[in-house]
Design a protein around this motif. Structure first.
Motif, PDB file in Angstrom:
ATOM      1  N   VAL A  40       0.835  -1.205   0.000  1.00 32.98           N
ATOM      2  CA  VAL A  40       0.000   0.000   0.000  1.00 32.98           C
ATOM      3  C   VAL A  40       0.868   1.253   0.000  1.00 32.98           C
ATOM      4  O   VAL A  40       0.584   2.231  -0.697  1.00 32.98           O
ATOM      5  N   ALA A  41       1.960   1.220   0.774  1.00 32.83           N
ATOM      6  CA  ALA A  41       2.887   2.351   0.798  1.00 32.83           C
ATOM      7  C   ALA A  41       3.465   2.596  -0.592  1.00 32.83           C
ATOM      8  O   ALA A  41       3.590   3.746  -1.041  1.00 32.83           O
ATOM      9  N   ALA A  42       3.818   1.526  -1.301  1.00 28.17           N
ATOM     10  CA  ALA A  42       4.362   1.657  -2.655  1.00 28.17           C
ATOM     11  C   ALA A  42       3.348   2.307  -3.582  1.00 28.17           C
ATOM     12  O   ALA A  42       3.691   3.175  -4.402  1.00 28.17           O
ATOM     13  N   VAL A  43       2.081   1.908  -3.462  1.00 28.72           N
ATOM     14  CA  VAL A  43       1.030   2.490  -4.300  1.00 28.72           C
ATOM     15  C   VAL A  43       0.869   3.980  -4.012  1.00 28.72           C
ATOM     16  O   VAL A  43       0.776   4.806  -4.936  1.00 28.72           O
ATOM     17  N   LEU A  44       0.841   4.335  -2.735  1.00 29.27           N
ATOM     18  CA  LEU A  44       0.665   5.736  -2.359  1.00 29.27           C
ATOM     19  C   LEU A  44       1.835   6.599  -2.831  1.00 29.27           C
ATOM     20  O   LEU A  44       1.632   7.706  -3.359  1.00 29.27           O
ATOM     21  N   ILE A  45       3.049   6.095  -2.657  1.00 24.56           N
ATOM     22  CA  ILE A  45       4.229   6.847  -3.085  1.00 24.56           C
ATOM     23  C   ILE A  45       4.255   6.968  -4.599  1.00 24.56           C
ATOM     24  O   ILE A  45       4.561   8.037  -5.152  1.00 24.56           O
ATOM     25  N   GLY A  46       3.907   5.881  -5.294  1.00 27.49           N
ATOM     26  CA  GLY A  46       3.853   5.935  -6.752  1.00 27.49           C
ATOM     27  C   GLY A  46       2.799   6.898  -7.255  1.00 27.49           C
ATOM     28  O   GLY A  46       3.042   7.670  -8.198  1.00 27.49           O
TER      29      GLY A  46
END
Length: 211
Positions: A40-46
């Motif tokens: 989820v963190a990767a999605v938000l940062i992306g």
């Protein structure tokens, strides 16, 4: 940000560091226990980096200025790095320290309210910087604990780039030349992050195979 006649090449290149950072965070998912926190963190940062790059591409192609889309950068980065630093702290200590459990939601709310009152997302640069710094510290510490000084140095380089480039990118007087310098430097920093994440996860896989 003032209106700038963006070259399409500049706008397209802005997606490169976003992909590098997102890829690095996705790799870090291999370090943590099963769960969706890092994903989820990767999605938000992306998404955070992607919104700004998309707004720039629209402008470069002759479309309208989309300040609302650009303004999503720091709120999304705050959420992404906040969640990531919680997950990495849990990995290092076995549980999220109480102070961090209060800091992440508390600072997020304070900066979000300040941004609303100021009608400017810039206050959320503060929370983004704090959470990205904590993330970098956890990663450097983890790399050093596993004996990978190269990965630790690369994580340090990415963190240094964040300190230097974050405030520069937030400046309103963005010329095309300045943005090329920022973007190419950011691309190098995020490439360092991706390589460091790959080294760290490769070390973890090797340790698992030895066991």
């Amino acid at each position: 940000m003032s209106a700038v006649d963006y070259p399409v090449s500049l706008a397209v290149e802005d997606f490169v560091p976003v992909l590098l950072t997102t890829g690095g965070v996705v790799l870090l998912r291999r370090l943590v226990a099963p769960g969706w926190g890092v994903a989820v963190a990767a999605v938000l940062i992306g998404l955070g980096g992607g919104t700004k790059a998309t707004a720039k591409l629209v402008a470069a192609l002759g479309g309208p200025d989309l300040p609302w889309l650009r303004s999503l950068l720091f709120p999304l980065l705050t959420l992404g790095f906040g969640l990531l630093c919680l997950e990495l702290a849990r990995l290092r200590a076995g549980t999220v320290p109480a102070w961090l459990g209060y800091l992440v939601p508390g600072l997020t709310v304070v900066c979000a309210v300040s941004a609303v009152l100021a009608r400017d997302p810039l206050p959320m640069l503060v929370s983004t910087t704090v959470f990205a710094t904590l993330t970098g510290i956890w990663l450097i510490t983890l790399a050093r604990a596993r004996g990978d000084t190269v990965a630790a140095a690369l994580f340090g380089l990415q963190l240094l780039g964040f300190f230097v480039l974050g405030p520069l990118a937030a400046r309103p007087d963005q010329t095309v030349t300045l943005q090329w310098i920022e973007q190419l430097s950011n691309t190098a920093a995020q490439a360092a992050f991706l390589i460091a994440a790959w080294r760290l996860t490769a070390t973890a896989r090797t340790e698992e195979m030895i066991r």
